[in-house]
Design a protein around this motif. Structure first.
Motif, PDB file in Angstrom:
ATOM      1  N   ILE A 156       0.834  -1.187   0.000  1.00 18.19           N
ATOM      2  CA  ILE A 156       0.000   0.000   0.000  1.00 18.19           C
ATOM      3  C   ILE A 156       0.875   1.245   0.000  1.00 18.19           C
ATOM      4  CG2 ILE A 156      -1.726   1.325   1.287  1.00 18.19           C
ATOM      5  CD1 ILE A 156      -2.801  -1.188  -0.027  1.00 18.19           C
ATOM      6  N   TYR A 157       0.606   2.134  -0.944  1.00 18.96           N
ATOM      7  CA  TYR A 157       1.247   3.442  -1.018  1.00 18.96           C
ATOM      8  C   TYR A 157       0.261   4.518  -0.575  1.00 18.96           C
ATOM      9  CZ  TYR A 157       5.562   2.282  -3.574  1.00 18.96           C
ATOM     10  OH  TYR A 157       6.801   1.811  -3.948  1.00 18.96           O
ATOM     11  N   GLY A 158       0.783   5.701  -0.338  1.00 20.76           N
ATOM     12  CA  GLY A 158      -0.071   6.826  -0.014  1.00 20.76           C
ATOM     13  C   GLY A 158       0.667   8.128  -0.214  1.00 20.76           C
ATOM     14  N   THR A 159      -0.060   9.231  -0.105  1.00 21.76           N
ATOM     15  CA  THR A 159       0.531  10.564  -0.241  1.00 21.76           C
ATOM     16  C   THR A 159       0.252  11.390   1.002  1.00 21.76           C
ATOM     17  OG1 THR A 159       0.584  12.581  -1.569  1.00 21.76           O
ATOM     18  CG2 THR A 159      -1.535  11.483  -1.378  1.00 21.76           C
ATOM     19  N   ASP A 160       1.156  12.306   1.299  1.00 21.77           N
ATOM     20  CA  ASP A 160       0.951  13.220   2.418  1.00 21.77           C
ATOM     21  C   ASP A 160       0.294  14.520   1.953  1.00 21.77           C
ATOM     22  OD1 ASP A 160       2.989  14.348   1.020  1.00 21.77           O
ATOM     23  OD2 ASP A 160       4.361  14.575   2.713  1.00 21.77           O
ATOM     24  N   LYS A 161      -0.214  14.527   0.737  1.00 20.62           N
ATOM     25  CA  LYS A 161      -0.907  15.651   0.104  1.00 20.62           C
ATOM     26  C   LYS A 161       0.046  16.666  -0.518  1.00 20.62           C
ATOM     27  CE  LYS A 161      -3.622  17.225   3.406  1.00 20.62           C
ATOM     28  NZ  LYS A 161      -4.778  17.913   4.050  1.00 20.62           N
ATOM     29  N   THR A 162       1.357  16.525  -0.315  1.00 19.27           N
ATOM     30  CA  THR A 162       2.275  17.511  -0.876  1.00 19.27           C
ATOM     31  C   THR A 162       2.580  17.192  -2.340  1.00 19.27           C
ATOM     32  OG1 THR A 162       4.252  16.301  -0.165  1.00 19.27           O
ATOM     33  CG2 THR A 162       3.335  17.931   1.363  1.00 19.27           C
ATOM     34  N   THR A 163       2.878  18.233  -3.115  1.00 20.97           N
ATOM     35  CA  THR A 163       3.207  18.074  -4.527  1.00 20.97           C
ATOM     36  C   THR A 163       4.635  18.544  -4.797  1.00 20.97           C
ATOM     37  OG1 THR A 163       2.348  20.268  -5.071  1.00 20.97           O
ATOM     38  CG2 THR A 163       0.801  18.426  -5.203  1.00 20.97           C
ATOM     39  N   TYR A 164       5.131  18.214  -5.967  1.00 17.90           N
ATOM     40  CA  TYR A 164       6.456  18.676  -6.383  1.00 17.90           C
ATOM     41  C   TYR A 164       6.451  18.882  -7.894  1.00 17.90           C
ATOM     42  CZ  TYR A 164       7.327  13.873  -7.965  1.00 17.90           C
ATOM     43  OH  TYR A 164       7.255  12.661  -8.603  1.00 17.90           O
ATOM     44  N   ASP A 165       7.414  19.623  -8.384  1.00 21.06           N
ATOM     45  CA  ASP A 165       7.566  19.843  -9.823  1.00 21.06           C
ATOM     46  C   ASP A 165       8.471  18.766 -10.397  1.00 21.06           C
ATOM     47  OD1 ASP A 165       6.010  22.118  -9.747  1.00 21.06           O
ATOM     48  OD2 ASP A 165       7.717  23.462  -9.441  1.00 21.06           O
ATOM     49  N   THR A 166       7.996  18.073 -11.403  1.00 23.82           N
ATOM     50  CA  THR A 166       8.782  17.005 -12.015  1.00 23.82           C
ATOM     51  C   THR A 166       9.154  17.380 -13.441  1.00 23.82           C
ATOM     52  OG1 THR A 166       8.797  14.662 -12.652  1.00 23.82           O
ATOM     53  CG2 THR A 166       6.676  15.787 -12.738  1.00 23.82           C
ATOM     54  N   ASN A 167      10.346  16.963 -13.861  1.00 25.68           N
ATOM     55  CA  ASN A 167      10.804  17.221 -15.229  1.00 25.68           C
ATOM     56  C   ASN A 167      10.740  15.967 -16.103  1.00 25.68           C
ATOM     57  OD1 ASN A 167      12.891  15.705 -14.214  1.00 25.68           O
ATOM     58  ND2 ASN A 167      14.451  17.306 -14.393  1.00 25.68           N
ATOM     59  N   THR A 168      10.019  14.946 -15.600  1.00 25.68           N
ATOM     60  CA  THR A 168       9.841  13.699 -16.345  1.00 25.68           C
ATOM     61  C   THR A 168       8.370  13.322 -16.363  1.00 25.68           C
ATOM     62  OG1 THR A 168      12.026  12.929 -15.658  1.00 25.68           O
ATOM     63  CG2 THR A 168      10.525  11.283 -16.543  1.00 25.68           C
ATOM     64  N   SER A 169       7.901  12.867 -17.493  1.00 26.65           N
ATOM     65  CA  SER A 169       6.496  12.501 -17.631  1.00 26.65           C
ATOM     66  C   SER A 169       6.362  11.098 -18.210  1.00 26.65           C
ATOM     67  CB  SER A 169       5.785  13.489 -18.553  1.00 26.65           C
ATOM     68  OG  SER A 169       4.473  13.054 -18.852  1.00 26.65           O
ATOM     69  N   PHE A 170       5.314  10.397 -17.771  1.00 29.66           N
ATOM     70  CA  PHE A 170       4.925   9.167 -18.441  1.00 29.66           C
ATOM     71  C   PHE A 170       4.208   9.544 -19.734  1.00 29.66           C
ATOM     72  CE2 PHE A 170       5.285   7.867 -14.027  1.00 29.66           C
ATOM     73  CZ  PHE A 170       5.982   6.670 -14.137  1.00 29.66           C
ATOM     74  N   VAL A 171       4.255   8.630 -20.691  1.00 28.34           N
ATOM     75  CA  VAL A 171       3.578   8.853 -21.972  1.00 28.34           C
ATOM     76  C   VAL A 171       2.673   7.659 -22.248  1.00 28.34           C
ATOM     77  CG1 VAL A 171       3.864   9.158 -24.462  1.00 28.34           C
ATOM     78  CG2 VAL A 171       5.446  10.288 -22.881  1.00 28.34           C
ATOM     79  N   PHE A 172       1.428   7.952 -22.601  1.00 23.84           N
ATOM     80  CA  PHE A 172       0.480   6.894 -22.947  1.00 23.84           C
ATOM     81  C   PHE A 172       0.045   7.046 -24.395  1.00 23.84           C
ATOM     82  CE2 PHE A 172      -3.964   5.690 -23.629  1.00 23.84           C
ATOM     83  CZ  PHE A 172      -3.862   4.326 -23.418  1.00 23.84           C
TER      84      PHE A 172
END
Length: 416
Positions: free
Chosen positions: A288-304
């Protein structure tokens, strides 16, 4: 001078010898008869008692409260170890370790209507573990039309290369961080339209877990959040292809169930918003994963891209095809479950193409197999690179065949 150094060494040696003899004498006791040191044996705890499961009063039917009492026999309990499995995946996996002073645990992640979940509780100390019999719970309902079988929230950044979501529907809107009325349900990301969330993100207070003093909101619960996505229609997407590590790091045999995964990703010119995710507890099927509600700026993206396919074929020593085991495009009319090639959001909140290859059920013989991932027209995704693993032999590494195709060869050994 030399004689002084020599005598000093002799004196030190004599003192050291006397110390060792004296220390050994004291350690073995001053009484007669030398029997050596004693070894303390820790008695394992007894079985935890009154281990029961019930629907959680605060979390509803898809939240189970497990409770128990301390063993009345055996040695002292150092911790309680909880294991979990379901009627669909009947292999117990370790879920979580709990302090000896804990007598309740709320499992509010991953329960499904109509699917029976089993838990085993063990009391543990240095002497060993003593387990209960399984207890089970089946949330009521099940079958077609279910709307509260909570999936995983997408937490990273993503580009829908063809303007088509993982739902195979055409995207008509754009990402919104906190306005539920603007959610584009055609992406296939949570929240889905049936969840009727009133806000986005939605942080349900009954789905939290405290780790290292930080409150996290779990995956696979009513809580919803969504990392940033973009419609990439009209722009060529140059990606790196990466096979799942288990295809190289694990020894596979004819008794294995092989999880095949492919990830497409690209570097971004402009950062996007993603949610911080942490592994909270559990392993394998019950992690089980979870988030603490915080966000960050990422320079990598998944592509679908919706125009992808997977092929598995047995090959000989000259790379000639012996037999084609699977040749399936995304969104082919194949029932959900093992044997279906699909795109999905995993428990860590990332996008993966996945396929479960059940070797024993399908009587797959030992041999060499080539797994090929292909991008078909009219996809505007170009594979510019393939990720090379940090371990394994070079002849087992992935191969970039063309800008639209990558393969990997794996060996299936006979089951011992």
């Amino acid at each position: 001078m030399k004689m002084f150094q020599s005598r000093s060494k002799i004196i030190v040696s004599i003192v050291a010898t006397l110390f060792v003899v004296l220390f050994g004498f004291m350690a073995n006791g001053c009484g007669g008869g030398g029997g050596g040191g004693t070894t303390t044996t820790v008695e394992a705890p007894g079985v935890p008692i009154n281990f029961v499961v019930a629907p959680s009063a605060v979390g509803g039917e898809l939240s189970a409260t497990l409770s128990w009492a301390a063993p009345t026999t055996g040695g002292p309990v150092a911790s309680y170890e909880l294991y979990k499995y379901t009627s669909e995946t009947p292999t117990p996996n370790h879920l979580i370790s709990l302090p000896a002073t804990t007598y309740e645990f709320i499992d509010n992640a991953g329960l499904e209507r109509g699917v029976t979940t089993y838990w085993i509780l063990a009391a543990k100390n240095a002497g060993g573990e003593t387990s209960t019999s399984p207890v089970s719970y089946t949330p009521p309902g099940g079958g077609a039309g279910e709307v509260d079988k909570y999936g995983n929230n997408f937490a990273a950044a993503m580009i829908f290369a063809d303007g088509i979501g993982i739902s195979n529907e055409v995207i008509t809107g754009e990402w919104t961080e906190n306005n539920i009325s603007l959610v584009d349900y055609n992406t296939g990301l949570r929240p889905v339209i049936e969840e009727n969330a009133s806000v986005l993100p939605y942080w349900d207070p009954t789905t939290t877990y405290l780790k290292d003093g930080v409150t996290y909101y779990k995956q696979q619960t009513i809580s919803t959040w969504q990392g940033e996505w973009q419609d990439g229609t009209g722009t060529e997407q140059n990606v790196t292809a990466k096979w799942g590590d288990n295809l190289i790091s694990q020894t596979l045999n004819t008794g294995s169930v092989v999880r095949i995964e492919m990830v497409l990703s690209k570097a971004l010119d402009t950062n996007m918003t993603a949610y911080n995710m942490v592994s909270l507890y559990g392993e394998k099927d019950v992690e089980i994963y979870g988030t603490d509600k915080t966000t960050y700026d990422t320079n990598t993206s998944f592509v679908f891209t919706a125009f992808a396919s997977l092929k598995i074929e047995q090959i000989d020593e000259n790379n000639n095809t012996i037999t084609v085991v699977e040749d399936q495009a995304l969104f082919d009319n194949v029932p959900d479950g093992p044997g279906k090639f699909a795109a999905e959001i995993n428990v860590a909140g990332n996008l993966v193409y996945g396929y479960v290859w059940d070797l024993p059920t399908n009587n797959i013989p030992a041999g060499t197999y080539r797994i090929t991932f292909t991008l078909n027209a009219p996809s505007n995704v170009i594979i510019g690179d393939v990720a090379v693993p940090s371990e394994g032999e070079p002849d087992t590494f992935p191969v970039l065949d063309s800008p639209t195709q990558v393969h990997i060869d794996i060996t299936i050994h006979p089951a011992s």
